[in-house]
Design a protein around this motif. Structure first.
Motif: not given
Length: 212
Positions: A5-14, A17-21, A81-90
């Motif tokens: 299964l793939d997890i795509t990280l979704l950074p935003d302006i704030d 991507l490094g912080f998300l990793w 990853l529940n608390r990061f649901e706005d920043y990942v696409h599983i």
């Protein structure tokens, strides 16, 4: 490895991507520890489909792989990853395609400049005591073979769980350097709880994952 299964990280302006990793990989590591099958041993592996990406060395996608679909289902990574649901696409669990190549991802231990200097001083002291030469001469000779700091590999800053277990209020971060090794065929081996191949002196013992 038959399922993934793939997890795509979704950074935003704030949130970069490094912080998300850092945050996502830390949670995945904790999940693998919680579901380990042996001492620092995981039945689930981690892959980096976009490793070497020019924009970000690890890319923006993390892949979980297992031999049995039930292992990925039981892991229930969405819960971790529940608390990061706005920043990942599983994405859903899928079968690995037929046409693949094979790679291994390992943890590479990289010495920093301070560690290199300490090691050189220790060697110079030992050499000086054995040979009777001044320590300055020993250091000068060792300088010729001084290893260079190699920090070209991509890495993720992680928090040491062992330190946290000893003292809940204490936190120590370390860089987890990740190296990709191309393999000509599938190889069976063991994975640690970082989802990476355990390292063996014999390259044939590296645990491969399919790349596609």
């Amino acid at each position: 490895m038959k399922y993934y299964l793939d997890i795509t990280l979704l950074p935003d302006i704030d949130i970069t991507l490094g912080f998300l990793w850092q945050k996502i990989y830390q949670q995945v590591h904790i999940a693998l520890v919680d579901n380990k099958v042996g001492s620092n041993e995981s039945s689930i592996a981690i892959g980096f489909p976009n490793y070497g990406d020019k924009a970000f060395p690890l890319g923006n996608k993390l892949r979980l792989l297992a031999n049995d679909e039930a292992e990925l289902t039981t892991l229930n990574i969405k819960k971790w990853l529940n608390r990061f649901e706005d920043y990942v696409h599983i994405k859903p669990i899928k079968l690995v395609p037929d046409k693949v190549t094979y790679v291994a991802f390992i943890r590479q231990y990289v010495k920093g400049d301070a560690r290199i200097q300490k090691d050189m001083l220790d060697k110079a002291l030992y050499w000086s005591e054995k040979s009777g030469q001044p320590i300055e001469n020993c250091l000068q000779d060792l300088e010729k073979s001084k290893p260079k700091v190699n920090n070209q590999l991509p890495f993720i800053w992680l928090e040491s769980q062992k330190t946290k277990q000893r003292n809940f209020n204490e936190s120590r971060k370390f860089p987890l350097f990740i190296k990709k090794i191309e393999l000509s065929t599938e190889q069976l081996g063991l994975f640690n709880c970082y989802g990476l191949s355990k390292i063996d002196n014999n390259k044939a013992k590296l645990a491969s994952i399919p790349q596609f």
